[in-house]
Design a protein around this motif. Structure first.
Motif, PDB file in Angstrom:
ATOM      1  N   MET A   1       1.190  -1.175   0.569  1.00 49.87           N
ATOM      2  CA  MET A   1       0.030   0.164  -0.251  1.00 49.87           C
ATOM      3  C   MET A   1       0.848   1.312   0.227  1.00 49.87           C
ATOM      4  O   MET A   1       1.901   0.940   0.651  1.00 49.87           O
ATOM      5  N   LYS A   2       0.544   1.845  -1.272  1.00 52.13           N
ATOM      6  CA  LYS A   2       0.748   3.743  -0.515  1.00 52.13           C
ATOM      7  C   LYS A   2      -0.251   4.773  -0.662  1.00 52.13           C
ATOM      8  O   LYS A   2      -0.863   4.693  -1.019  1.00 52.13           O
ATOM      9  N   LEU A   3       0.736   5.554   0.656  1.00 52.63           N
ATOM     10  CA  LEU A   3       0.050   6.470   1.193  1.00 52.63           C
ATOM     11  C   LEU A   3       0.494   7.643   0.571  1.00 52.63           C
ATOM     12  O   LEU A   3       2.075   8.308   0.916  1.00 52.63           O
ATOM     13  N   LEU A   4       0.237   8.908  -0.028  1.00 51.02           N
ATOM     14  CA  LEU A   4       0.547  10.324   0.048  1.00 51.02           C
ATOM     15  C   LEU A   4       0.223  10.975   0.720  1.00 51.02           C
ATOM     16  O   LEU A   4      -1.255  11.884   0.795  1.00 51.02           O
ATOM     17  N   LEU A   5       0.860  11.631   2.165  1.00 47.40           N
ATOM     18  CA  LEU A   5       0.482  12.128   2.856  1.00 47.40           C
ATOM     19  C   LEU A   5       0.685  13.859   2.164  1.00 47.40           C
ATOM     20  O   LEU A   5       1.526  14.460   1.771  1.00 47.40           O
ATOM     21  N   SER A   6      -0.550  15.069   2.086  1.00 48.78           N
ATOM     22  CA  SER A   6      -0.465  16.137   0.993  1.00 48.78           C
ATOM     23  C   SER A   6      -0.796  17.111   2.412  1.00 48.78           C
ATOM     24  O   SER A   6      -1.698  17.378   3.593  1.00 48.78           O
ATOM     25  N   ASP A   7      -0.254  18.525   2.092  1.00 48.24           N
ATOM     26  CA  ASP A   7       0.223  19.601   2.417  1.00 48.24           C
ATOM     27  C   ASP A   7      -1.187  20.000   2.287  1.00 48.24           C
ATOM     28  O   ASP A   7      -2.058  20.856   3.444  1.00 48.24           O
ATOM     29  N   ASN A   8      -2.279  19.684   1.663  1.00 49.48           N
ATOM     30  CA  ASN A   8      -3.652  19.901   1.240  1.00 49.48           C
ATOM     31  C   ASN A   8      -3.889  21.188   1.211  1.00 49.48           C
ATOM     32  O   ASN A   8      -4.909  22.074   1.312  1.00 49.48           O
ATOM     33  N   GLN A   9      -2.873  22.344   0.454  1.00 47.94           N
ATOM     34  CA  GLN A   9      -2.234  23.411   0.067  1.00 47.94           C
ATOM     35  C   GLN A   9      -2.678  24.074   1.116  1.00 47.94           C
ATOM     36  O   GLN A   9      -3.003  26.194   0.946  1.00 47.94           O
ATOM     37  N   LEU A  10      -1.875  23.831   2.262  1.00 45.01           N
ATOM     38  CA  LEU A  10      -1.689  24.574   3.104  1.00 45.01           C
ATOM     39  C   LEU A  10      -0.187  24.838   3.378  1.00 45.01           C
ATOM     40  O   LEU A  10       0.267  25.670   5.015  1.00 45.01           O
ATOM     41  N   HIS A  11       0.537  24.854   2.865  1.00 45.34           N
ATOM     42  CA  HIS A  11       1.887  24.942   3.498  1.00 45.34           C
ATOM     43  C   HIS A  11       2.163  26.238   3.815  1.00 45.34           C
ATOM     44  O   HIS A  11       2.966  26.691   5.038  1.00 45.34           O
ATOM     45  N   LEU A  12       2.108  27.854   3.276  1.00 44.09           N
ATOM     46  CA  LEU A  12       2.509  28.099   4.182  1.00 44.09           C
ATOM     47  C   LEU A  12       1.314  28.741   4.978  1.00 44.09           C
ATOM     48  O   LEU A  12       2.202  29.700   5.926  1.00 44.09           O
ATOM     49  N   ARG A  13       0.211  28.460   5.263  1.00 45.56           N
ATOM     50  CA  ARG A  13       0.258  28.222   6.892  1.00 45.56           C
ATOM     51  C   ARG A  13       0.663  28.310   8.510  1.00 45.56           C
ATOM     52  O   ARG A  13       0.781  28.377   9.369  1.00 45.56           O
ATOM     53  N   PHE A  14       1.091  26.431   7.953  1.00 43.09           N
ATOM     54  CA  PHE A  14       2.444  25.725   8.866  1.00 43.09           C
ATOM     55  C   PHE A  14       3.740  26.603   9.060  1.00 43.09           C
ATOM     56  O   PHE A  14       4.373  26.714   9.686  1.00 43.09           O
ATOM     57  N   ALA A  15       3.632  28.006   8.403  1.00 43.55           N
ATOM     58  CA  ALA A  15       5.418  28.602   8.064  1.00 43.55           C
ATOM     59  C   ALA A  15       5.359  29.129   9.430  1.00 43.55           C
ATOM     60  O   ALA A  15       4.835  29.724   9.682  1.00 43.55           O
ATOM     61  N   PRO A  16       6.982  29.503   9.881  1.00 43.98           N
ATOM     62  CA  PRO A  16       7.549  28.493   9.309  1.00 43.98           C
ATOM     63  C   PRO A  16       8.649  27.585   9.037  1.00 43.98           C
ATOM     64  O   PRO A  16       9.928  26.937   8.538  1.00 43.98           O
ATOM     65  N   LEU A  17       8.024  27.019   9.802  1.00 40.29           N
ATOM     66  CA  LEU A  17       8.085  25.737  10.030  1.00 40.29           C
ATOM     67  C   LEU A  17       8.047  24.861   8.872  1.00 40.29           C
ATOM     68  O   LEU A  17       8.928  23.474   8.565  1.00 40.29           O
ATOM     69  N   THR A  18       7.622  24.702   8.017  1.00 39.64           N
ATOM     70  CA  THR A  18       7.067  24.445   6.582  1.00 39.64           C
ATOM     71  C   THR A  18       7.856  24.789   5.446  1.00 39.64           C
ATOM     72  O   THR A  18       7.696  23.748   4.723  1.00 39.64           O
TER      73      THR A  18
END
Length: 375
Positions: A1-18
């Motif tokens: 099984m493969k799982l694709l863990l997505s930022d769900n287009q919220l990359h900048l919401r959790f910056a600067p950690l992301t």
């Protein structure tokens, strides 16, 4: 099984950690979501849907799409593993997982799933995640015995000590939540710890430290002084006195002796904090919010951070007055003002720090540095 863990287009919401990792690689509780899914579904191959400049270090795959905001548990993992092609799994109208294209909607029966909606949820929801992860990590396993030189206050079954951990002369209180001590971690004499608390593999809590829950101390961190309701992602140093509360600290950070971080305004008002999404200060509904520090950033001795300050990646703060509430990436901040941190010197410093922990500064790390230094 493969799982694709997505930022769900919220990359900048959790910056600067992301800025240096996908959302699924943020630590909350004991684990990152990538680690959590691997624990729940050991045979799964984990991939990441994130920003293009991060994909060489965190590669994509064509697996079942997973919303990386969602903290999984055993039941949720079971539901995801049973998804048929074309099915979508929702919790309270939030898309959690999707197996290929299709419109077959399934509502997950448990509405109490934890979902990270903002950067500060990493500490706000850390207590609940810690308790869930403690059960996941420790069920049907036997803890190492706590040495008689220590004092345990609270239920003994809320303390779990991994193999090789060393604890002497400490006070541990599990009344408010569990305490997990990872493999080869060390808690020095005089330390006072209150759960819920995770001290991950190889981490060190210094003599006389005062650690309040809910706090996560990631792998290989060195932590002293006073800490409350904070998350250290890993490989960070706060080895000396100074207060840090409701804080989020990235990897490879170093906080100088007597660095202090305010987490409450003098007027007890709700805080504003910098948003990478809007590129300005935004209101929050939070009373308590401390420092957010991006990877490879550092402070000098006696630095005083204002409430809800945000510092980007690879910046150095060494002024004697309060620094700005927002410091961009690759900056040197002094009493004379800001200047750009030379990329080659930044790479040299990062390489030296990582080498001390036997971790290589990779070509992928260089690519991320080069992207962030230009943008």
């Amino acid at each position: 099984m493969k799982l694709l863990l997505s930022d769900n287009q919220l990359h900048l919401r959790f910056a600067p950690l992301t800025l240096t990792r996908p959302l699924a690689a943020l630590r909350c509780g004991l684990y990152t979501n990538a680690e959590r899914w691997q624990q729940l579904l050991p045979s799964a191959e984990i991939g990441f849907e994130t920003e293009a400049y991060l994909q060489s270090k965190f590669p994509h795959n064509n697996g079942i799409w997973i919303n990386a905001q969602v903290i999984p548990n055993r039941q949720l993992a079971r539901s995801v593993s049973q998804l048929k092609t074309g099915e979508k799994l929702y919790v309270n109208e939030v898309l959690v997982a999707q197996n290929g294209a299709g419109q077959d909607k399934i509502e997950y029966p448990d509405s109490n799933i934890i979902i990270l909606e903002n950067r500060w949820d990493l500490y706000l929801k850390n207590a609940a995640v810690l308790k869930s992860d403690f059960s996941l990590a420790c069920d049907n396993r036997k803890s190492q015995v706590l040495s008689a030189s220590n004092r345990l206050i609270g239920p003994a079954d809320h303390l779990f000590i991994e193999e090789g951990a060393r604890i002497e002369g400490a006070i541990l209180n599990t009344h408010e939540g569990p305490i997990y001590v990872g493999k080869n971690a060390e808690i020095m004499e005089g330390a006072m710890l209150r759960g819920p608390l995770a001290i991950m593999e190889g981490a060190v809590v210094k003599m006389g430290a005062k650690i309040y829950g809910a706090t996560t101390i990631g792998p290989e961190c060195r932590i002293g002084g006073e800490v409350s309701n904070s998350v250290f992602l890993g490989y960070a140093n706060k080895g000396h006195d100074g207060f840090m509360g409701n804080a989020l600290i990235g990897e490879w950070c170093n906080l100088g002796a007597d660095t202090n971080c305010s987490n409450l305004k003098n007027n007890y008002g709700k805080v504003n904090t910098y948003s990478y999404e809007t590129q300005q200060q935004v209101p929050t509904n939070e009373l308590f919010m401390g420092l957010t520090l991006g990877d490879h950033s550092k402070s000098a001795i006696n630095v005083q951070f204002n409430t809800a300050s945000v510092v980007g990646v690879c910046s150095n703060v060494f002024c004697t007055h309060f620094p700005p509430k927002f410091v961009a990436s690759f900056q040197w901040v002094s009493d004379e003002g800001n200047e750009k941190y030379d990329l080659d010197k930044a790479i040299e410093a990062a390489t030296a720090m990582m080498t001390r922990r036997n971790v290589a500064f990779s070509p992928e790390d260089r690519q991320i540095f080069e992207f962030l230094a230009k943008n």
